[in-house]
Design a protein around this motif. Structure first.
Motif, mmCIF file in Angstrom:
data_model
loop_
_atom_site.group_PDB
_atom_site.id
_atom_site.type_symbol
_atom_site.label_atom_id
_atom_site.label_comp_id
_atom_site.label_asym_id
_atom_site.label_seq_id
_atom_site.Cartn_x
_atom_site.Cartn_y
_atom_site.Cartn_z
ATOM 1 N N ASP A 302 42.286 44.011 34.221
ATOM 2 C CA ASP A 302 42.167 42.724 34.898
ATOM 3 C C ASP A 302 42.787 41.641 34.024
ATOM 4 O O ASP A 302 42.197 41.215 33.024
ATOM 5 N N SER A 304 43.341 38.531 34.727
ATOM 6 C CA SER A 304 42.595 37.273 34.814
ATOM 7 C C SER A 304 41.425 37.259 33.833
ATOM 8 O O SER A 304 41.184 36.262 33.148
ATOM 9 N N GLU A 305 40.706 38.370 33.757
ATOM 10 C CA GLU A 305 39.561 38.446 32.860
ATOM 11 C C GLU A 305 39.992 38.347 31.401
ATOM 12 O O GLU A 305 39.344 37.671 30.589
ATOM 13 N N TYR A 308 40.751 34.709 30.637
ATOM 14 C CA TYR A 308 39.526 33.934 30.473
ATOM 15 C C TYR A 308 38.904 34.166 29.102
ATOM 16 O O TYR A 308 38.458 33.226 28.422
ATOM 17 N N GLU A 309 38.868 35.422 28.662
ATOM 18 C CA GLU A 309 38.240 35.757 27.381
ATOM 19 C C GLU A 309 38.982 35.123 26.219
ATOM 20 O O GLU A 309 38.364 34.556 25.300
ATOM 21 N N ASP A 331 41.917 34.582 40.170
ATOM 22 C CA ASP A 331 41.022 35.712 39.922
ATOM 23 C C ASP A 331 41.589 37.016 40.477
ATOM 24 O O ASP A 331 42.336 37.019 41.451
ATOM 25 N N ARG A 343 46.644 40.647 25.397
ATOM 26 C CA ARG A 343 45.625 39.769 24.801
ATOM 27 C C ARG A 343 46.207 39.021 23.596
ATOM 28 O O ARG A 343 45.965 37.821 23.408
#
Length: 445
Positions: A302, A304-305, A308-309, A331, A343
């Motif tokens: 994901d 989007s997740e 956000y993190e 989302d 990341r």
């Protein structure tokens, strides 16, 4: 990198070769075509001046310029009172000029016999007469068909089939037009053969040059490739070697703090250790991407997740520095790739904005699905950046303001690592600055 550089070299060499061969081939064939048309037009002009026929007397004059009207001399041996002796003739008569040397060497005495031509007289759009004595391949119906097509087109000079034609006014008082045709079969075949041969030879030459460039480029770039491999190996080995003393320095600093308590000096030492550790980790990651640009672990996650993190990790730092993060994340965006690398990519871009964005100004972040692509954008206000593309920021160790970077801890390698991550995922990253000083980083995956 070396492979891409070699490909660019081969492409540049072959593009240059193609350009040169194309120009040479074009000049050769255009000149051949112009020459063919020019000779056909000269013949048409000659025929037009003589009502669609060659004036045989003109050619006989070129052969025997001393005989009036081109008449052959008498062989009867008779003479009149004005006759002269052979000796007088040899003294007074000049040798005739060589035939075919008049009117700019356009025609030879054989031209009327070698040229296939015919003409059609047209009056008020209707064919009234033909002249087909000097051609065997055309009958009256063919001549009429050609004439009707030319009348319909309304073009006074050009090609129809294998014939070059010209429309001229008749010399009589009928007011009609004469269409004269010259057979250019041999000239056209010669032109086509020259074109085919020139294209074939150019293609063979192109393939030969490509083979040679392919062979020699490998040898030319081999020392560069070896040097680049040694450089990558040195960076990797040096980074690993630096980690050990950094670990010892960090451990000793921790012991000193346990014995004497934390101080400004120990804190500064630990900060520099963390900075150097981060730099060595980035160098190792960059070296690994150079050696194997493909993502190490591809899986669906994901996006989007993850965004956000990463942004949440910078929330505290943004509050301390007065730089609010405005996140507009769509989302449920799924993506297949190396999650850890993605990341790290987002972290590098957000960290870069936190370092160099003007204080008390917001940092705008957006993530959107665009068809089959994913677009991640980050925008912030910066100082002293020129308007336009800023892709130079992705060059390794490039720092536009070394004094400011030394304060913020920038090393000039983070954005280069971000670019390598994006390229490993077959994506594209750009940086552009507008006239108001806002710089926008856009990642397309």
């Amino acid at each position: 990198m070396i492979k891409n550089l070699r490909k660019r070299f081969i492409f540049a060499a072959m593009a240059s070769t193609f350009g040169v061969l194309f120009v040479i081939m074009s000049i050769l064939n255009v000149a051949n075509y112009v020459r063919m048309v020019s000779r056909a037009d000269d013949t048409l002009d000659e025929l037009a001046d003589n009502n669609g026929q060659f004036d045989s007397r003109d050619f006989m004059k070129e052969l025997m310029p001393d005989h009036k009207d081109g008449q052959l001399p008498s062989n009867s041996g008779e003479s009149d009172g004005n006759a002269v002796t052979k000796q007088d003739e040899s003294e007074n008569i000049q040798p005739p000029e060589k035939p075919g040397k008049k009117q700019g060497d356009k025609f030879s005495p054989e031209t009327p016999f070698q040229t296939r031509y015919f003409s059609v007289v047209v009056l008020d759009g209707i064919v009234v007469s033909y002249s087909l004595d000097n051609i065997a391949a055309v009958d009256e119906s063919d001549a009429e068909s050609y004439a009707e097509q030319i009348i319909a087109d309304g073009i006074d000079k050009g090609f129809i089939d294998i014939y070059r034609y010209m429309v001229v006014d008749c010399d009589d008082e009928t007011g009609g037009s004469r269409i004269i045709f010259v057979d250019c079969r041999q000239e056209i075949e010669s032109f086509k053969n020259t074109l085919v041969y020139s294209v074939g030879v150019s293609l063979l030459g192109f393939l030969a040059v490509f083979t040679l460039v392919l062979f020699w480029s490998k040898k030319i770039f081999k020392p560069v490739a070896d040097s680049y491999e040694k450089q990558k190996r040195f960076i990797t080995d040096a980074s690993h070697e630096i980690k050990t003393p950094l670990t010892i320095i960090d451990a000793n600093t921790e012991v000193i703090e346990m014995v004497n308590g934390e101080s400004e000096w120990t804190q500064n030492t630990r900060d520099q250790v963390r900075r150097l550790t981060s730099l060595t980790n980035q160098m190792v990651a960059l070296s690994r991407l150079d050696e194997n640009p493909e993502p190490r672990e591809k899986s669906e996650f994901d996006f989007s997740e993850v965004a956000y993190e990463v942004i949440d990790h910078f929330s505290t730092l943004s509050e301390v520095r007065g730089k609010k993060i405005n996140a507009d994340i769509e989302d449920g965006i799924k993506y297949t790739g190396d999650e850890n690398s993605i990341r790290q990519l987002i972290s590098i871009l957000v960290d870069n904005a936190m370092k160099y964005a003007v204080e008390t100004t917001p940092i705008d972040i957006s993530l959107r699905r665009d068809g089959r692509k994913v677009r991640f954008m980050l925008r912030n206000l910066t100082d002293e950046m020129d308007e336009g593309s800023q892709d130079i920021l992705f060059e390794r160790f490039y720092r536009p303001d070394s004094s400011r970077n030394s304060e913020t801890g920038g090393s000039g390698i983070g954005l280069s690592l971000a670019k390598s991550i994006v390229e490993a995922h077959k994506g594209k990253i750009t940086a552009k600055c507008d006239k108001d000083g806002y710089i926008t980083f856009q990642v397309t995956l």
